[in-house]
Design a protein around this motif. Structure first.
Motif, mmCIF file in Angstrom:
data_model
loop_
_atom_site.group_PDB
_atom_site.id
_atom_site.type_symbol
_atom_site.label_atom_id
_atom_site.label_comp_id
_atom_site.label_asym_id
_atom_site.label_seq_id
_atom_site.Cartn_x
_atom_site.Cartn_y
_atom_site.Cartn_z
ATOM 1 N N VAL A 1 2.532 2.297 -2.497
ATOM 2 C CA VAL A 1 2.272 2.886 -3.807
ATOM 3 C C VAL A 1 0.764 3.059 -3.962
ATOM 4 N N ARG B 1 2.490 -3.089 -9.151
ATOM 5 C CA ARG B 1 2.544 -1.672 -8.783
ATOM 6 C C ARG B 1 3.535 -0.857 -9.591
ATOM 7 N N THR B 2 4.479 -1.512 -10.243
ATOM 8 C CA THR B 2 5.521 -0.784 -10.962
ATOM 9 C C THR B 2 5.588 -1.251 -12.412
ATOM 10 N N VAL C 1 -4.057 -0.846 -13.416
ATOM 11 C CA VAL C 1 -2.620 -0.938 -13.173
ATOM 12 C C VAL C 1 -1.860 0.038 -14.064
ATOM 13 N N LYS D 1 -3.883 -4.735 -7.167
ATOM 14 C CA LYS D 1 -3.248 -4.322 -5.928
ATOM 15 C C LYS D 1 -1.761 -4.666 -5.856
ATOM 16 N N THR E 1 0.799 -1.223 0.000
ATOM 17 C CA THR E 1 0.000 0.000 0.000
ATOM 18 C C THR E 1 0.831 1.271 0.000
ATOM 19 N N ASN F 1 -2.563 3.754 -13.132
ATOM 20 C CA ASN F 1 -1.967 4.132 -11.863
ATOM 21 C C ASN F 1 -0.453 4.286 -11.966
ATOM 22 N N THR G 1 -3.034 3.445 -5.373
ATOM 23 C CA THR G 1 -3.792 2.918 -6.522
ATOM 24 C C THR G 1 -5.117 3.654 -6.597
#
Length: 453
Positions: free
Chosen positions: A72, A126-127, A407, A123, A70, A410, A74
């Motif tokens: 990063v 993230r990258t 994804v 979730k 969390t 974000n 979203t």
């Protein structure tokens, strides 16, 4: 226990243990299980729910690593929220299912597992590096499925029933990633260009050997190639023409047998092929069901409810018939409201891919995220025609794309924030004057103190 069965169990155990430390491993493992389709190997593996246990380990890992995940943000989740609304409708319609409430509810539970995994993708990925890994794991899975579906079946390594991904819709799934193969061939690193070209060749060879959905897969291929040329910016379009022509010539000249084209010609004249000819009858029955049950008949109740509406000669060997059309199946089973929410989910998904793709500019080379957005956008639009001829509304890939739109958006937004310089606070003129007065007064008070010393 066979060697393959033992290896499959080892992969499950090691993968689940590794997932607890690195959630991304769990995402990749579940994608591989989707392609490997390990349950069909027998030796007791048919009773082991690989994707279920993989998703369970992934859920535990998510809670164990929640604080790290969390960090990063979203923020963009509208496509997933709409998918949750549609899932709620799946459960709601099971309450008044026209034929079997238990079947509708159990099907909704199974669908929830697809949605849960899609949410975990949103979730955990993230990258840009995470997304790159997930894309390549999927492409490698596609290569395995295509290779085993052609050479594995030819050499007796697997049976024909083992061909394809775990939930069916193999051709549609692969075609959703056809634009991504093109992007890798055009803009990837040297090794990515070569590997993507090999995967595309394997896919094109496998296509005529698909056990189901031959025509729908061909339609998706043509549509994806066409939309890729339409939506790609000028320089990408120009760069893609030659690879597309080469792939097309190889496919037409070397990769397909002559009888393949005989079957493809039935697309133009459906009455010459029994399955295609029955589609119009089934579609008419679907409209009759929808008019009678505008609130829906319940998940997977179509084959039971449709019996009085379809002539006996059009029924399958099992004495039933499914919708043969993703749009009408969703409309009949979840009603008008459910259909609108389902369509809106994918429309918003397309919008979020488009938001990233539209950030391409003429004066700068495209970023990886922009290229991924183009590939996913075209992949989603490219199957809109082919799913009209088959009921693929349960295909996992459709809902992975919903998560991937969040994804991509974000990651793009987070990268954009990092590139922007920090804004300095702009002060009002009267605040500047007051600060100068205070500074001058402090200087005057300080001078006498120094002199006194």
């Amino acid at each position: 226990m066979s060697l393959r069965a033992l290896l499959a169990l080892l992969v499950l155990i090691i993968g689940c243990a590794w997932t607890l430390r690195r959630p991304l491993v769990g995402v990749c493992m579940n994608i591989l299980f989707f392609h490997l389709n390990l349950g069909v190997l027998g030796a007791g593996l048919e009773t082991i729910r690989f994707q279920f246990y993989g998703t369970l380990a992934l859920m535990i890992s998510y809670f164990l690593n929640h604080d790290e995940l969390t960090k990063v943000p979203t923020p963009a989740q509208p496509p997933m929220r709409l998918l949750f609304v549609f899932t709620s409708i799946c459960y709601l319609t099971s309450a008044w299912a026209a034929a079997s409430t238990s079947l509708a509810f159990d099907s909704a539970v199974d669908f929830s597992k697809i949605v849960l995994f899609s949410w975990l993708i949103m979730k955990i990925v993230r990258t840009e590096k995470d997304l790159h890994i997930v894309i390549w794991v999927t492409l490698i899975g596609i290569a395995y499925t295509s290779f085993m579906g052609y050479w594995g079946e030819m050499w007796g390594w697997i049976n024909e029933k083992e061909v394809g991904v775990s939930t069916g819709g193999t051709g549609t799934h692969i075609m959703m990633y056809f634009p991504m193969m093109m992007v890798m061939i055009l803009f990837g690193k040297i090794w990515e260009k070569l590997v993507a070209a090999v995967i595309l060749m394997i896919v094109l060879i496998f296509m005529p050997a698909l056990p189901e959905g031959l025509r729908s897969t061909f339609v998706a291929l043509v549509a994806s190639a066409t939309f890729f040329v339409i939506f790609a910016p000028g320089r990408i379009r120009a760069k893609s023409i030659i690879p597309l022509i080469i792939a097309g010539l190889l496919f037409v000249s070397y990769f397909v047998p002559p009888e393949y084209w005989d079957e493809m010609l039935t697309i133009l004249n459906p009455s010459t092929e029994s399955s295609a000819a029955s589609r119009e009858v089934i579609n008419q029955a679907s409209w009759q069901i929808l008019r009678k049950y505008p609130l829906g008949i319940g998940y997977n109740n179509y084959s039971l409810v449709s019996l009085p509406y379809i002539p006996e000669e059009y029924l399958s060997d099992m004495g039933t018939r499914d919708a043969h059309n993703s749009y009408l199946k969703v409309a009949c089973e979840f009603g008008v409201v459910g259909f609108v929410v389902w369509i809106l989910t994918f429309f918003v998904t397309w919008i979020y891919f488009r938001k990233v793709r539209k950030t391409m500019t003429k004066d700068r080379p495209p970023t990886n995220l922009q290229l991924y957005a183009l590939a996913f956008e075209v992949g989603l639009i490219g199957i809109t025609l082919s799913i009209y001829t088959h009921n693929y509304n349960d295909l996992d890939t459709l809902y992975w794309f919903v998560a991937l739109s969040c994804v991509l958006y974000n990651i793009h937004q987070n990268n954009h924030k990092e590139e922007q310089p920090e804004r300095t606070e702009v002060k009002a003129p009267h605040e500047i004057v007051l600060e100068r007065i205070r500074a001058k007064k402090q200087a005057q008070d300080f001078v006498p103190q120094v002199s006194a010393k």
